[in-house]
Design a protein around this motif. Structure first.
Motif, mmCIF file in Angstrom:
data_model
loop_
_atom_site.group_PDB
_atom_site.id
_atom_site.type_symbol
_atom_site.label_atom_id
_atom_site.label_comp_id
_atom_site.label_asym_id
_atom_site.label_seq_id
_atom_site.Cartn_x
_atom_site.Cartn_y
_atom_site.Cartn_z
ATOM 1 N N TYR A 76 0.796 -1.225 0.000
ATOM 2 C CA TYR A 76 0.000 0.000 0.000
ATOM 3 C C TYR A 76 0.829 1.275 0.000
ATOM 4 O O TYR A 76 0.263 2.363 -0.148
ATOM 5 N N VAL A 77 2.131 1.204 0.154
ATOM 6 C CA VAL A 77 2.959 2.401 -0.030
ATOM 7 C C VAL A 77 3.636 2.386 -1.395
ATOM 8 O O VAL A 77 4.418 3.280 -1.713
ATOM 9 N N GLY A 78 3.346 1.363 -2.202
ATOM 10 C CA GLY A 78 3.952 1.244 -3.522
ATOM 11 C C GLY A 78 3.080 1.749 -4.652
ATOM 12 O O GLY A 78 3.545 1.871 -5.791
ATOM 13 N N GLY A 79 1.798 2.022 -4.374
ATOM 14 C CA GLY A 79 0.916 2.616 -5.372
ATOM 15 C C GLY A 79 0.915 1.901 -6.706
ATOM 16 O O GLY A 79 0.737 0.685 -6.782
ATOM 17 N N VAL A 80 1.148 2.663 -7.787
ATOM 18 C CA VAL A 80 1.070 2.102 -9.139
ATOM 19 C C VAL A 80 2.150 1.060 -9.407
ATOM 20 O O VAL A 80 2.057 0.318 -10.387
ATOM 21 N N MET A 81 3.157 0.984 -8.556
ATOM 22 C CA MET A 81 4.164 -0.070 -8.717
ATOM 23 C C MET A 81 3.501 -1.446 -8.673
ATOM 24 O O MET A 81 3.988 -2.408 -9.271
ATOM 25 N N ASN A 82 2.371 -1.548 -7.978
ATOM 26 C CA ASN A 82 1.621 -2.801 -7.923
ATOM 27 C C ASN A 82 0.841 -3.046 -9.207
ATOM 28 O O ASN A 82 0.608 -4.194 -9.593
ATOM 29 N N ASN A 83 0.383 -1.965 -9.866
ATOM 30 C CA ASN A 83 -0.314 -2.116 -11.148
ATOM 31 C C ASN A 83 0.602 -2.692 -12.214
ATOM 32 O O ASN A 83 0.162 -3.446 -13.090
ATOM 33 N N PHE A 84 1.877 -2.323 -12.129
ATOM 34 C CA PHE A 84 2.843 -2.595 -13.197
ATOM 35 C C PHE A 84 2.906 -4.074 -13.594
ATOM 36 O O PHE A 84 2.648 -4.422 -14.761
ATOM 37 N N PRO A 85 3.262 -4.997 -12.678
ATOM 38 C CA PRO A 85 3.390 -6.392 -13.112
ATOM 39 C C PRO A 85 2.068 -7.008 -13.521
ATOM 40 O O PRO A 85 2.035 -7.886 -14.393
ATOM 41 N N TYR A 86 0.967 -6.541 -12.915
ATOM 42 C CA TYR A 86 -0.336 -7.115 -13.268
ATOM 43 C C TYR A 86 -0.710 -6.780 -14.704
ATOM 44 O O TYR A 86 -1.026 -7.673 -15.506
ATOM 45 N N VAL A 87 -0.689 -5.481 -15.055
ATOM 46 C CA VAL A 87 -1.101 -5.106 -16.414
ATOM 47 C C VAL A 87 -0.128 -5.660 -17.449
ATOM 48 O O VAL A 87 -0.541 -6.044 -18.560
ATOM 49 N N MET A 88 1.161 -5.757 -17.114
ATOM 50 C CA MET A 88 2.120 -6.318 -18.063
ATOM 51 C C MET A 88 1.851 -7.797 -18.317
ATOM 52 O O MET A 88 1.994 -8.277 -19.450
ATOM 53 N N ALA A 89 1.460 -8.525 -17.271
ATOM 54 C CA ALA A 89 1.138 -9.940 -17.451
ATOM 55 C C ALA A 89 -0.105 -10.110 -18.322
ATOM 56 O O ALA A 89 -0.150 -10.997 -19.191
ATOM 57 N N VAL A 90 -1.121 -9.261 -18.103
ATOM 58 C CA VAL A 90 -2.320 -9.318 -18.958
ATOM 59 C C VAL A 90 -1.957 -8.991 -20.396
ATOM 60 O O VAL A 90 -2.441 -9.626 -21.347
ATOM 61 N N GLU A 91 -1.090 -8.005 -20.578
ATOM 62 C CA GLU A 91 -0.669 -7.624 -21.930
ATOM 63 C C GLU A 91 0.081 -8.739 -22.624
ATOM 64 O O GLU A 91 -0.048 -8.920 -23.850
ATOM 65 N N LYS A 92 0.842 -9.523 -21.875
ATOM 66 C CA LYS A 92 1.501 -10.688 -22.480
ATOM 67 C C LYS A 92 0.480 -11.717 -22.930
ATOM 68 O O LYS A 92 0.601 -12.308 -24.008
ATOM 69 N N LEU A 93 -0.530 -11.948 -22.108
ATOM 70 C CA LEU A 93 -1.574 -12.908 -22.472
ATOM 71 C C LEU A 93 -2.341 -12.446 -23.706
ATOM 72 O O LEU A 93 -2.705 -13.256 -24.568
ATOM 73 N N ALA A 94 -2.615 -11.152 -23.775
ATOM 74 C CA ALA A 94 -3.466 -10.615 -24.843
ATOM 75 C C ALA A 94 -2.685 -10.207 -26.084
ATOM 76 O O ALA A 94 -3.289 -9.901 -27.111
ATOM 77 N N GLY A 95 -1.341 -10.173 -25.997
ATOM 78 C CA GLY A 95 -0.547 -9.749 -27.146
ATOM 79 C C GLY A 95 -0.646 -8.267 -27.435
ATOM 80 O O GLY A 95 -0.650 -7.846 -28.589
ATOM 81 N N ILE A 96 -0.716 -7.454 -26.398
ATOM 82 C CA ILE A 96 -0.865 -6.003 -26.544
ATOM 83 C C ILE A 96 0.503 -5.328 -26.476
ATOM 84 O O ILE A 96 1.298 -5.610 -25.579
ATOM 85 N N THR A 97 0.763 -4.434 -27.411
ATOM 86 C CA THR A 97 1.987 -3.638 -27.418
ATOM 87 C C THR A 97 1.654 -2.244 -26.883
ATOM 88 O O THR A 97 0.782 -1.559 -27.418
ATOM 89 N N VAL A 98 2.369 -1.833 -25.846
ATOM 90 C CA VAL A 98 2.094 -0.553 -25.181
ATOM 91 C C VAL A 98 2.872 0.559 -25.882
ATOM 92 O O VAL A 98 4.072 0.401 -26.151
ATOM 93 N N PRO A 99 2.245 1.690 -26.185
ATOM 94 C CA PRO A 99 2.951 2.812 -26.848
ATOM 95 C C PRO A 99 4.104 3.337 -26.001
ATOM 96 O O PRO A 99 4.107 3.233 -24.763
ATOM 97 N N ASP A 100 5.068 3.946 -26.686
ATOM 98 C CA ASP A 100 6.280 4.429 -26.016
ATOM 99 C C ASP A 100 5.964 5.474 -24.945
ATOM 100 O O ASP A 100 6.569 5.477 -23.869
#
Length: 593
Positions: free
Chosen positions: A271-295
């Protein structure tokens, strides 16, 4: 020597050939081999062979030095598992070599029936102890030979195993709660501490146990955490960490939320890491879905993640010093943390838990004038850190309380699953941002702070230097922020902008389905590891081709780090234990999830 493999999506991934060669040298024990969507190789072996395989892989020739994680999966409701061995429950072992990028493998053990058994690995890797207790607690997998296979996250009186698919998820699925006098007595008796059950021994027939309860509500234990100390005078003979008071079923909740709506839950883990917790979750979903994130979205993510690294490290710095009796620095340090939150709030709209990352990008673009506050903070913070060096790090009392206290070696750290600043304080220069870069870290220049002694003082010193490196990274992000979209144009990414929904019915339907049901993520398995505030944090996701996760495994650094406390506590004074606990840098939500 390495080889290039391709995932099911066709992505090229370099894998260490020595690891594969070691496994294929045991070809007779391999039931099945597959490559997950994250590029990691899954070797399926039987329960009767798993100990032999783990023991062999820990030998120097194989280089697989850390048992990073053990988890499980209830396969009974899974539909998309063609070609995999028959299994009611599957136990997964994730091993890391610390030799190069993608230098890791995953072992899987298929188990049949509702009373599954597998041999323990706790005598091969000490870090396996708590991981196996967690798997037994939540899935009911029995690890034969485990020294103390008891509940760890749920209460000792809990009935059932919560992460089984047939276990209820909500209180509304149960009858109204009642608590009779007999139940109260039963619950109280279950809390009674039995030292012999934990392997504690009296010194002689004429002596008796002397115990001290530290916590579970005490400022020095940094949350709802209890340590039972066995004492001889002021010296600690043994320590028993007692966790789980903060457990709220984050992984179970992930099975009841859409891929999008689970994002705010991740903020509350560290809870003191904020969006740092979002990072690995959304990246894992993006790997599953084949999504390329803009620069542009990648760099916004990195910049915000580093701001939260600074905020988290400042909390650590201030509370660590306060634990040792120095009261002034925490007020100055928390004032600086407020400046970080002002910047985060200006960009995200929220302070501690902005839930700002989205699948395929971030929630919003940067506001007008976003860089002014950041540049001012980048000039303000270095002199403040220099002041704190004089106030704290050069203070003779602080040095006396931390130098040589709670020290461990690199090998001990790896055996116990220690990552992040705690590992780098022993001298090992290992940082996921450098060794296995994600987002845009490969485009940024920064150093990896290390120390030598691995004691309390060195752990603090590494944290402080990491703040300086984060400032360096943020400055590069501000100076080189690319233009372009802040989210991916992908049907499984964020919903289309609401303004466009009024132009045609197809866009309106797409927006409505994305918001209410969420995207349908292709079936598969992927995990993502990042260098979080306290060490390596990872999300291991299994999709069964639905709008919700079939299994979400959250491997947090704090869980592994706290397990090492008994080793660090034996033979030290109670006052030293407070310094050790403070230097570990954990939060109980990160431990208990």
């Amino acid at each position: 020597m390495s080889e290039t493999i391709e995932t099911s999506r066709g992505d090229a991934v370099v894998r260490d050939a020595l690891m594969a060669e070691t496994m294929r040298g045991m070809a007779h024990v391999i039931l099945h081999e597959e490559i997950a969507k994250d590029g990691l190789v899954n070797f399926w072996v039987s329960a009767s062979d798993i100990r032999t395989v783990l023991f062999t892989l820990k030998q120097p020739a194989a280089r697989l030095r850390m048992l990073y994680d053990i988890t499980a999966l209830d396969e009974r409701q899974r539909e998309h598992r063609d070609g995999l061995p028959d299994s009611t429950f599957t136990v997964s072992y994730h091993l890391v070599a610390f030799a190069g990028p993608h230098d890791e493998i995953r072992l899987k053990v298929p188990l049949l029936g509702l009373d599954p058994h597998v041999p323990t690995a706790s005598d091969i890797w000490p870090s396996a102890n708590w991981f196996e207790r967690e798997v037994w607690d939540l899935f009911g997998v029995v690890f034969d030979g485990h020294p103390h296979l008891t509940r760890i996250l749920t209460p000792p009186t809990w009935v059932g195993h919560p992460l089984r698919k047939d276990h209820y998820a909500r209180a509304t699925e149960r009858p109204p709660y009642t608590l009779s006098e007999d139940q109260v007595f039963h619950e109280q008796e279950a809390l009674r501490f039995d030292p012999s059950a934990w392997g504690m021994r009296k010194h002689s027939d004429n002596s008796d146990f002397m115990f001290l309860n530290v916590g579970p509500n005490h400022p020095s234990v940094h949350g709802v955490f209890r340590v039972v100390l066995q004492l001889e005078g002021e010296e600690i003979v043994d320590a028993v960490p007692d966790i789980g008071f903060h457990h709220r079923g984050a992984e179970k909740m992930a099975e009841r939320q859409s891929w999008h709506t689970f994002i705010p839950y991740t903020d509350r883990v560290d809870y003191v890491g904020g969006v740092m917790n979002n990072f690995p979750y959304v990246m894992a979903v993006e790997k599953l879905a084949g999504i390329t994130v803009p620069d542009r979205a990648q760099m916004i993510r990195v910049m915000l993640a580093e701001f939260f690294r600074i905020a988290s490290h400042l909390v650590f710095y201030g509370t660590m010093v306060q634990d040792l009796g120095q009261l002034s620095p925490v007020f100055y340090i928390f004032t600086d943390r407020e400046k970080v939150f002002e910047i985060i709030e200006a960009i995200c709209g929220f302070r501690m838990h902005p839930a700002f990352f989205r699948i395929g990008g971030v929630a919003l673009d940067l506001p007008n004038g976003w860089d002014e506050k950041i540049r001012a903070f980048l000039d303000y913070m270095p002199p403040r850190l220099a002041e704190y060096d004089k106030l704290v790090m050069q203070n003779p009392l602080f040095k006396a309380r931390t130098k040589g206290i709670g020290a461990y070696t690199t090998e001990e750290a790896i055996d116990w699953g220690i990552t992040g600043p705690g590992l780098r304080a022993t001298g090992l220069e290992w940082d996921m941002r450098r060794v296995q870069p994600y987002a845009c870290y490969d485009q940024l220049e920064f150093d990896i702070p290390t120390a030598v002694n691995g004691d309390c003082y060195d752990r603090v010193a590494v944290h402080i230097e990491e703040i300086r490196q984060s400032l360096r990274i943020i400055r590069q992000c501000v100076d080189n922020m690319p233009s372009g979209p802040f989210k991916a144009e992908h049907p499984l990414s964020m919903p289309p902008p609401k303004a466009r929904t009024m132009h045609d019915i197809e866009t309106l339907i797409h927006h409505f389905v994305s918001v209410t049901w969420g995207p349908v993520v292709p079936a598969g398995e992927a995990r993502c590891m990042i260098e979080a505030t306290k060490g390596i944090n990872s999300y291991h996701l299994v999709s069964d081709g639905g709008t919700m996760s079939y299994r979400t495994r959250i491997r947090t650094p704090s869980f592994a780090h706290l397990q090492m406390l008994p080793l660090l506590s034996r033979g030290v004074l109670i006052a030293d234990l407070i310094a050790i606990i403070g230097s570990i840098d954990f939060v109980m939500a990160d431990v208990d999830r």
